[in-house]
Design an enzyme around this catalytic site. Structure first.
Site, PDB file in Angstrom:
ATOM      1  N   CYS A  23       0.827  -1.211   0.000  1.00 26.94           N
ATOM      2  CA  CYS A  23       0.000   0.000   0.000  1.00 26.94           C
ATOM      3  C   CYS A  23       0.862   1.262   0.000  1.00 26.94           C
ATOM      4  CB  CYS A  23      -0.962  -0.012   1.172  1.00 26.94           C
ATOM      5  SG  CYS A  23      -0.187  -0.293   2.743  1.00 26.94           S
ATOM      6  N   GLY A  71     -17.069  -1.334  26.328  1.00 28.06           N
ATOM      7  CA  GLY A  71     -17.229  -0.316  25.297  1.00 28.06           C
ATOM      8  C   GLY A  71     -16.747  -0.860  23.965  1.00 28.06           C
ATOM      9  N   GLY A  76     -14.953   1.202  21.258  1.00 30.59           N
ATOM     10  CA  GLY A  76     -14.254   2.221  20.471  1.00 30.59           C
ATOM     11  C   GLY A  76     -13.380   1.588  19.402  1.00 30.59           C
TER      12      GLY A  76
END
Lengths: 461, 278
Positions: free
Chosen positions: A67, A213, A215
């Site tokens: 990439c 959570g 995130g």
């Protein structure tokens, strides 16, 4: 029938071209849009390398495309071998990239780097070592390089020069990572958290983790944990639906928000990334969890902003707590440490370049001696042709003897240079001597038939 | 009866061993900051060479003085250092972990340098020799070496734990073994030490009984040895309990070694009746 016995030399069947050429662009020279346009899939990389060989541009070829870079490595084909400045072959390789991808040449103008010889080798070794990467010292490039080379090798697209160069690159890449700090320390917050957990538990295989959570950074942590084959992964979120969704993607087990406190005793690693304000894990909650674990440590990574874990919990015995700032600071320390290691990595690279150049010098020496032999025989033949009228009275036997004597004379003249070019002195001095011989005897002018096969024998056959 | 003994570091082999251990320490310390495979191998090689030189130093000295190493404090401490290094090298090969080497070799160098401070006298030779006596002394010295190793491992644990909590990790931090590995290695060393000590003490009792008809239970050395067993047993117990597991247990393990040193030096020199030889 040959009138003169041919000299027997192991390298006399091929004239070795050992200059490496490289053309490419990377994240420093080209935007992501341009890199996308000139990138090669794995299949395309092999096809392009084969095409470069088929067209005679390169004799050996490897295409490396990730990439962050697209690069063609190769050994120039017959038509480009004698051109010392390397511009012709670089032009041809650049033209190949533009025609292969169907993009205007002007788009690549100033975006492409072109290296030949030792500069190309240095670039390859720096790429393998992660010194040319966007993230200094990253490990993935070594694997990508290995894959690109392996595919070209399997298809028979490489030869002695690229084999030597890429094997050297893989070796130096491993050494730089093993012997310097360039690749040793984590450079992302998520990996730093996991690496720190390894400082406590060692191998994380079989350990339990709890994700509080969902995130984005927490997902990266989960990925690192899964790569380390952790034993169990529990996911808890205020929205049970989100917990189920994340758990299904990561192979974890969703648990209800209400069960959070109860669940705290089981995991060795807790990662929190709850976006809503307020402390989610209090000191008391963690203290109770530790008590239930008979003192076994808990490693907590708090990725929340504002923080999800009561900062007072830092003082709890057997609790290791890191928040996003702590991890950021560690990453910054590591970045500085990696940069400080660049000179050592460069020194390792230089030592490997010296090894490659030494090998090149040995190969060049064989090649140049063969070229010299060819040149001497050619000159002798030219002289004989010019004086042919005066030698008419010579018998066949006398001519044969004359050819034999002059051959012996050529071999005797070549004896000392051969020994000295192959074995004598420093590698750098040998390469300079080879270049000097090439220049003095006009061997670098063109490939006009100068070679081991040139000479009386061929003419008379 | 005390007699003067040969100059302890008189033979070249002893000096060679000290030099090799010191060189090995330099290499081990270096790889913590700049890990290089060849340097790690060199460190191990130098340690092995130091061990060989040390062995010949012990042998030469025994031949010159006509006594076994443990007849005096110097010889006994020297034997201890040798056993410690052997045990470490074995652990290094098993765990393929060189990051503790710097600490072990540092202890070795300091220990051997301190040998010159050891009283240069020997006691009257013990009233009897024999395989059982040799076994008793060798096992006990080996046990002390194992405790010495647990001391080093616990110190590394404490350093590592401190770095983890301070959030400022030096270059060596990422090279140290994990806390859990250090903890398990230290416990293994203590287990080994206790096992060796148990066999050593039992063989000592048997030998004492054969010699004098009693077990000499009142001897201060025996009492201190029992204290050593007790504190290390306590360490093994507490190191798996809440409130102690981890850094506190490591600190305790490190402190326990002070009692071993006390037993080895002060008790032998001044307190004991049956163990005034080593």
């Amino acid at each position: 029938m040959s009138t003169v016995s041919k000299p027997t030399h192991p390298a006399d069947s091929t004239r070795v071209r050992i200059r490496l050429a490289l053309v490419g662009c990377n994240h420093r020279t080209a935007s992501v849009e341009l890199r996308e346009r000139v990138s090669f899939t794995a299949q395309q990389a092999v096809e392009a390398a084969a095409e470069l060989r088929r067209q005679g541009i390169l004799e050996e070829a490897v295409v490396l495309s990730t990439c962050n870079r697209s690069e063609l490595y190769g050994v120039p084909g017959e038509g480009f071998a004698a051109r010392e400045d390397g511009s012709a072959i670089a032009d041809e390789m650049e033209a190949f990239i533009t025609s292969y991808h169907g993009i205007p040449r002007a788009d690549l103008s100033g975006r492409i780097y072109r290296w030949t010889g030792a500069d190309a080798i240095r670039h390859l070794f720096r790429v393998a070592s992660g010194l040319d990467s966007m993230l200094l010292g990253e490990a993935e490039i070594l694997g990508q390089l290995k894959t690109a080379y392996g595919q070209a090798l399997d298809r028979g697209l490489t030869g002695p020069v690229l084999n030597r160069a890429f094997q050297g690159a893989l070796e130096v890449g491993k050494r730089v990572r093993a012997e310097t700090e360039v690749g040793a320390r984590p450079m992302s917050v998520s990996l730093a958290g996991v690496k720190l957990a390894e400082r406590v538990y060692g191998n994380l295989k079989g350990h339990a983790a709890l994700i509080v959570g969902a995130g984005a950074v927490a997902e990266q942590v989960i990925e690192h944990l899964c790569n380390r084959e952790i034993g169990s992964l529990q996911v808890v979120n205020r929205s049970f639906g989100h917990a189920v969704e994340l758990a299904s993607r990561t192979g974890g087990e969703p648990i209800a928000w209400e069960s959070l406190e109860k669940a705290l005793a089981a995991p060795d690693i807790i990662v929190t990334s709850v976006s809503t304000a307020g402390v989610v894990l209090t000191r008391d909650m963690l203290n109770h969890a530790l008590a239930r674990r008979e003192g076994r440590p808990i490693f907590v990574v708090d990725l929340g902003m504002p923080r999800n874990v009561d900062p007072d919990a830092t003082g709890l015995y057997s609790l290791y707590l890191y928040n996003i700032d702590d991890l950021g600071e560690i990453v910054e320390q590591n970045r500085r440490a990696r940069e400080a290691e660049i000179p050592r990595a460069e020194a390792l690279i230089s030592s490997h370049i010296a090894k490659f150049e030494s090998w090149r010098a040995t190969l060049e020496a064989s090649s140049i001696v063969d070229d010299l032999r060819g040149r001497f025989r050619q000159d002798r033949d030219r002289l004989l042709r010019e004086r042919a009228g005066r030698m008419e009275n010579l018998s066949v036997e006398e001519r044969e003897r004359f050819a034999s004597v002059t051959n012996d004379l050529i071999e005797r003249i070549l004896e000392t240079p051969t020994t000295r070019l192959r074995n004598g002195g420093q590698m750098r001095g040998r390469l300079a001597a080879i270049e000097a011989v090439r220049h003095l005897f006009g061997l670098d002018d063109s490939g006009e038939g100068v070679g081991p096969g040139a000479g009386l024998d061929k003419d008379q056959e | 009866m005390l007699e003067p003994v040969l100059e302890p570091m008189s033979n070249h082999m002893a000096l060679w061993s000290l030099a090799l251990y010191a060189a090995s320490f330099v290499c081990y310390a270096r790889i913590l900051y700049a890990p290089q495979v060849w340097l790690g191998r060199l460190a191990s090689l130098l340690l092995a060479a130091g061990l060989a030189a040390h062995y010949f130093a012990l042998l030469d000295r025994s031949r010159a003085t006509h006594m076994v190493p443990y007849d005096d404090l110097y010889g006994s401490m020297s034997l201890f250092a040798w056993l410690l290094a052997v045990t470490y090298l074995a652990l290094e090969m098993i765990h393929r972990q060189r990051s503790v080497g710097a600490f072990v070799t540092f202890l070795l160098v300091v220990w051997i340098a301190l040998l010159d401070l050891a009283p240069r006298v020997i006691s009257a030779p013990p009233p009897a020799h024999g395989a059982l006596f040799a076994l008793h002394v060798a096992l006990d010295a080996w046990a002390y070496a194992a405790f010495g190793l647990s001391f080093v491992l616990s110190l590394v644990y404490l350093v590592q734990d401190r770095m983890l909590r301070s959030r400022r990790q030096g270059a060596a931090f990422w090279r140290f073994p994990a806390l859990d590995v250090l903890d398990r290695m230290a416990r293994s060393s203590v287990y080994l030490g206790l096992l060796l000590l148990a066999f050593g003490v039992v063989s000592g009792f048997i030998w004492q009984h054969r010699l004098t008809g009693s077990f000499g239970l009142g001897d201060p050395k025996v009492i201190v040895t029992l204290v050593i067993v007790a504190v290390y047993m306590a360490y093994l117990r507490l190191s798996r309990s809440a409130g102690w597991r981890g850094a506190r247990a490591a600190g305790m393990c490190a402190l326990n070694f002070a009692i071993v040193l006390f037993s080895y030096t002060f008790v032998n020199l001044y307190l004991t009746r049956f163990h005034d030889y080593f």
